[in-house]
Design a protein around this motif. Structure first.
Motif, PDB file in Angstrom:
ATOM      1  N   THR A   1     -34.575 -33.440  11.993  1.00 30.57           N
ATOM      2  CA  THR A   1     -33.286 -32.839  12.565  1.00 30.57           C
ATOM      3  C   THR A   1     -33.476 -32.482  14.068  1.00 30.57           C
ATOM      4  O   THR A   1     -34.613 -32.070  14.522  1.00 30.57           O
ATOM      5  CB  THR A   1     -32.785 -31.546  11.648  1.00 30.57           C
ATOM      6  N   CYS A   2     -32.621 -32.501  14.674  1.00 27.24           N
ATOM      7  CA  CYS A   2     -32.369 -31.916  15.951  1.00 27.24           C
ATOM      8  C   CYS A   2     -31.103 -30.877  16.078  1.00 27.24           C
ATOM      9  O   CYS A   2     -29.935 -31.566  16.648  1.00 27.24           O
ATOM     10  CB  CYS A   2     -32.243 -33.012  17.209  1.00 27.24           C
ATOM     11  N   ILE A   3     -31.322 -29.859  15.737  1.00 27.88           N
ATOM     12  CA  ILE A   3     -30.276 -28.773  15.642  1.00 27.88           C
ATOM     13  C   ILE A   3     -30.423 -27.582  16.698  1.00 27.88           C
ATOM     14  O   ILE A   3     -31.493 -27.155  16.620  1.00 27.88           O
ATOM     15  CB  ILE A   3     -30.206 -28.379  14.143  1.00 27.88           C
ATOM     16  N   GLU A   4     -29.337 -27.244  17.410  1.00 27.50           N
ATOM     17  CA  GLU A   4     -29.536 -26.194  18.403  1.00 27.50           C
ATOM     18  C   GLU A   4     -30.585 -26.607  19.190  1.00 27.50           C
ATOM     19  O   GLU A   4     -31.410 -25.922  19.885  1.00 27.50           O
ATOM     20  CB  GLU A   4     -29.746 -24.887  17.838  1.00 27.50           C
ATOM     21  N   GLY A   5     -30.772 -27.983  19.769  1.00 21.49           N
ATOM     22  CA  GLY A   5     -31.388 -28.306  20.738  1.00 21.49           C
ATOM     23  C   GLY A   5     -33.065 -28.713  20.227  1.00 21.49           C
ATOM     24  O   GLY A   5     -34.028 -29.087  21.186  1.00 21.49           O
ATOM     25  N   SER A   6     -33.420 -28.043  19.130  1.00 17.44           N
ATOM     26  CA  SER A   6     -34.969 -28.106  18.820  1.00 17.44           C
ATOM     27  C   SER A   6     -35.127 -29.257  17.800  1.00 17.44           C
ATOM     28  O   SER A   6     -34.407 -29.416  16.568  1.00 17.44           O
ATOM     29  CB  SER A   6     -35.380 -26.664  18.279  1.00 17.44           C
ATOM     30  N   LEU A   7     -36.212 -30.198  17.891  1.00 17.67           N
ATOM     31  CA  LEU A   7     -36.528 -31.263  16.962  1.00 17.67           C
ATOM     32  C   LEU A   7     -37.292 -30.696  16.176  1.00 17.67           C
ATOM     33  O   LEU A   7     -38.753 -30.141  16.469  1.00 17.67           O
ATOM     34  CB  LEU A   7     -37.083 -32.200  17.816  1.00 17.67           C
ATOM     35  N   CYS A   8     -37.280 -31.046  14.833  1.00 19.17           N
ATOM     36  CA  CYS A   8     -38.082 -30.873  13.738  1.00 19.17           C
ATOM     37  C   CYS A   8     -38.158 -32.070  12.906  1.00 19.17           C
ATOM     38  O   CYS A   8     -37.355 -32.816  12.716  1.00 19.17           O
ATOM     39  CB  CYS A   8     -37.803 -29.714  12.911  1.00 19.17           C
ATOM     40  N   SER A   9     -39.428 -32.098  12.387  1.00 20.52           N
ATOM     41  CA  SER A   9     -39.831 -33.369  11.520  1.00 20.52           C
ATOM     42  C   SER A   9     -40.899 -33.238  10.636  1.00 20.52           C
ATOM     43  O   SER A   9     -41.919 -32.098  10.668  1.00 20.52           O
ATOM     44  CB  SER A   9     -40.011 -34.558  12.461  1.00 20.52           C
ATOM     45  N   GLY A  10     -40.719 -33.845   9.378  1.00 12.72           N
ATOM     46  CA  GLY A  10     -41.556 -33.764   8.387  1.00 12.72           C
ATOM     47  C   GLY A  10     -41.780 -35.081   7.428  1.00 12.72           C
ATOM     48  O   GLY A  10     -40.889 -35.747   7.378  1.00 12.72           O
ATOM     49  N   ILE A  11     -42.910 -35.301   6.921  1.00 14.50           N
ATOM     50  CA  ILE A  11     -42.845 -36.424   5.984  1.00 14.50           C
ATOM     51  C   ILE A  11     -42.508 -35.797   4.442  1.00 14.50           C
ATOM     52  O   ILE A  11     -43.039 -35.025   4.060  1.00 14.50           O
ATOM     53  CB  ILE A  11     -44.621 -36.740   5.947  1.00 14.50           C
ATOM     54  N   ILE A  12     -41.631 -36.776   3.963  1.00 15.69           N
ATOM     55  CA  ILE A  12     -41.104 -36.304   2.726  1.00 15.69           C
ATOM     56  C   ILE A  12     -42.087 -36.488   1.622  1.00 15.69           C
ATOM     57  O   ILE A  12     -42.815 -37.629   1.492  1.00 15.69           O
ATOM     58  CB  ILE A  12     -39.937 -37.310   2.336  1.00 15.69           C
ATOM     59  N   VAL A  13     -42.344 -35.539   0.657  1.00 12.06           N
ATOM     60  CA  VAL A  13     -43.343 -35.593  -0.024  1.00 12.06           C
ATOM     61  C   VAL A  13     -42.842 -35.348  -1.580  1.00 12.06           C
ATOM     62  O   VAL A  13     -43.770 -35.366  -2.531  1.00 12.06           O
ATOM     63  CB  VAL A  13     -44.651 -34.619   0.066  1.00 12.06           C
ATOM     64  N   GLU A  14     -41.544 -35.017  -1.675  1.00  9.61           N
ATOM     65  CA  GLU A  14     -41.022 -34.719  -2.873  1.00  9.61           C
ATOM     66  C   GLU A  14     -39.727 -34.974  -3.098  1.00  9.61           C
ATOM     67  O   GLU A  14     -38.666 -34.453  -1.979  1.00  9.61           O
ATOM     68  CB  GLU A  14     -41.277 -33.264  -3.391  1.00  9.61           C
ATOM     69  N   THR A  15     -39.238 -35.745  -4.088  1.00  7.99           N
ATOM     70  CA  THR A  15     -37.521 -36.062  -4.014  1.00  7.99           C
ATOM     71  C   THR A  15     -37.127 -36.093  -5.487  1.00  7.99           C
ATOM     72  O   THR A  15     -37.971 -36.202  -6.262  1.00  7.99           O
ATOM     73  CB  THR A  15     -37.251 -37.581  -3.685  1.00  7.99           C
ATOM     74  N   GLU A  16     -35.654 -35.981  -5.867  1.00  8.77           N
ATOM     75  CA  GLU A  16     -35.363 -36.261  -7.054  1.00  8.77           C
ATOM     76  C   GLU A  16     -33.869 -37.120  -6.993  1.00  8.77           C
ATOM     77  O   GLU A  16     -33.049 -37.117  -5.976  1.00  8.77           O
ATOM     78  CB  GLU A  16     -34.842 -34.980  -7.772  1.00  8.77           C
ATOM     79  N   ALA A  17     -33.948 -38.087  -7.970  1.00 11.55           N
ATOM     80  CA  ALA A  17     -32.739 -38.864  -7.931  1.00 11.55           C
ATOM     81  C   ALA A  17     -31.699 -38.077  -8.955  1.00 11.55           C
ATOM     82  O   ALA A  17     -32.100 -37.671  -9.993  1.00 11.55           O
ATOM     83  CB  ALA A  17     -33.143 -40.478  -8.639  1.00 11.55           C
ATOM     84  N   TYR A  18     -30.598 -38.192  -8.405  1.00 15.04           N
ATOM     85  CA  TYR A  18     -29.266 -38.111  -9.386  1.00 15.04           C
ATOM     86  C   TYR A  18     -28.347 -39.184  -9.304  1.00 15.04           C
ATOM     87  O   TYR A  18     -27.732 -39.773  -8.461  1.00 15.04           O
ATOM     88  CB  TYR A  18     -28.607 -36.814  -8.731  1.00 15.04           C
ATOM     89  N   LYS A  19     -28.417 -39.558 -10.473  1.00 13.38           N
ATOM     90  CA  LYS A  19     -27.704 -41.166 -10.820  1.00 13.38           C
ATOM     91  C   LYS A  19     -26.438 -41.091 -11.243  1.00 13.38           C
ATOM     92  O   LYS A  19     -25.926 -41.327 -12.374  1.00 13.38           O
ATOM     93  CB  LYS A  19     -28.548 -41.744 -11.608  1.00 13.38           C
ATOM     94  N   GLY A  20     -25.506 -41.112 -10.338  1.00  9.77           N
ATOM     95  CA  GLY A  20     -24.155 -41.254 -10.495  1.00  9.77           C
ATOM     96  C   GLY A  20     -23.449 -40.733 -11.924  1.00  9.77           C
ATOM     97  O   GLY A  20     -23.872 -39.684 -12.243  1.00  9.77           O
ATOM     98  N   PRO A  21     -22.293 -40.989 -12.133  1.00  8.12           N
ATOM     99  CA  PRO A  21     -21.523 -40.535 -13.437  1.00  8.12           C
ATOM    100  C   PRO A  21     -22.166 -40.375 -14.546  1.00  8.12           C
ATOM    101  O   PRO A  21     -22.036 -39.493 -15.336  1.00  8.12           O
ATOM    102  CB  PRO A  21     -20.393 -41.373 -13.395  1.00  8.12           C
ATOM    103  N   GLU A  22     -22.990 -41.265 -14.899  1.00 10.13           N
ATOM    104  CA  GLU A  22     -23.851 -41.353 -16.197  1.00 10.13           C
ATOM    105  C   GLU A  22     -24.713 -39.862 -16.430  1.00 10.13           C
ATOM    106  O   GLU A  22     -25.298 -39.644 -17.520  1.00 10.13           O
ATOM    107  CB  GLU A  22     -24.710 -42.629 -16.556  1.00 10.13           C
ATOM    108  N   ASP A  23     -25.406 -39.419 -15.077  1.00  6.49           N
ATOM    109  CA  ASP A  23     -26.371 -38.639 -15.313  1.00  6.49           C
ATOM    110  C   ASP A  23     -25.623 -36.982 -15.317  1.00  6.49           C
ATOM    111  O   ASP A  23     -25.089 -36.436 -14.598  1.00  6.49           O
ATOM    112  CB  ASP A  23     -26.951 -38.441 -13.907  1.00  6.49           C
ATOM    113  N   LEU A  24     -26.169 -36.602 -16.573  1.00  4.64           N
ATOM    114  CA  LEU A  24     -25.738 -35.289 -17.055  1.00  4.64           C
ATOM    115  C   LEU A  24     -26.201 -34.257 -16.172  1.00  4.64           C
ATOM    116  O   LEU A  24     -25.685 -32.841 -15.985  1.00  4.64           O
ATOM    117  CB  LEU A  24     -26.300 -34.740 -18.537  1.00  4.64           C
TER     118      LEU A  24
END
Length: 209
Positions: free
Chosen positions: A31-54
């Motif tokens: 992100t580059c928000i309010e002029g400051s650059l931040c970054s990070g390696i993504i290490v955890e995610t979750e999928a949310y699968k469209g209309p079938e996913d409760l």
DNA sequence: GCGACGATCATCT
DNA sequence: GATGATCGTCGCG
């Protein structure tokens, strides 16, 4: 700035949101928000699968002012507020109207550590800066006002990395914190890097290799 | 390290 | 009026 290049529009339009959630591990979020650059390696995610996913806000084709962004074409972010306190960062994926999204749950900070510490008011434990979705959004300076920003822009984006994440490094597990019924309560659509100290450990349930 | 608990409010019914 | 894709703190040992 980053040494890689931004993930393409086509990348985000992939229809297989579960595969994409796994594939985002090891990519670098910026992100580059309010002029400051931040970054990070993504290490955890979750999928949310469209209309079938409760577990999804878009379950059953539900479409409201809050989740409208989920129905956009892949390649924008969906931000919403959870528990009235925490902002959550999601990557919208798939073709327009498919309503797939990936929650970015944790990252290993790379750039902009001082800004992240300041935003989190956390100065002595960098492992926790982006651990958990609410913490991550806060560290990166993201909130609901950034809903629908394109990942092709200069405020928030994700870059490819040359280092490969090996399949054996990826753990599949049930998603966190969902008070929903089976089978979607236990479907293993959470992905994280094995033995990574930057992954959120809360509510951990049975895991698979 | 782990479990319990309360904070706090946008959103939906 | 109830709910929730969470988090920090506390007590424990």
């Amino acid at each position: 700035m980053g040494q890689g290049h931004k993930l393409s529009k086509e990348y985000y339009c992939n229809e297989d949101v579960v595969a994409l959630a796994a594939d985002l591990l090891g990519k670098e979020l910026f992100t580059c928000i309010e002029g400051s650059l931040c970054s990070g390696i993504i290490v955890e995610t979750e999928a949310y699968k469209g209309p079938e996913d409760l577990g999804s806000h878009a379950y059953g084709g539900r479409r409201t002012a809050r989740n409208e962004t989920m129905y956009a074409e892949g390649g924008v972010i969906y931000m919403y507020v959870c528990y009235g306190i925490h902002d959550m960062l999601n990557v919208v994926t798939g073709p327009e109207a498919s309503s797939h999204a990936i929650l970015i749950r944790a990252a290993r900070p790379v750039q902009g550590l001082e800004q992240m510490r300041e935003r989190r008011m956390l100065f002595n434990d960098d492992k926790r800066l982006c651990k958990g979705p609410g913490s991550l959004a806060k560290a990166f300076g993201l909130n609901k006002a950034h809903d629908k920003l394109p990942l092709s822009g200069d405020l928030v984006w994700i870059e490819e990395r040359t280092e490969l994440v090996k399949p054996g490094d990826i753990v599949r597990a049930p998603r966190v914190g969902l008070n929903i019924i089976e089978p979607y309560r236990s479907v293993p659509w959470r992905f994280y890097l094995r033995d990574c100290p930057f992954v959120s450990a809360r509510n951990r349930r049975a895991e698979q290799g």
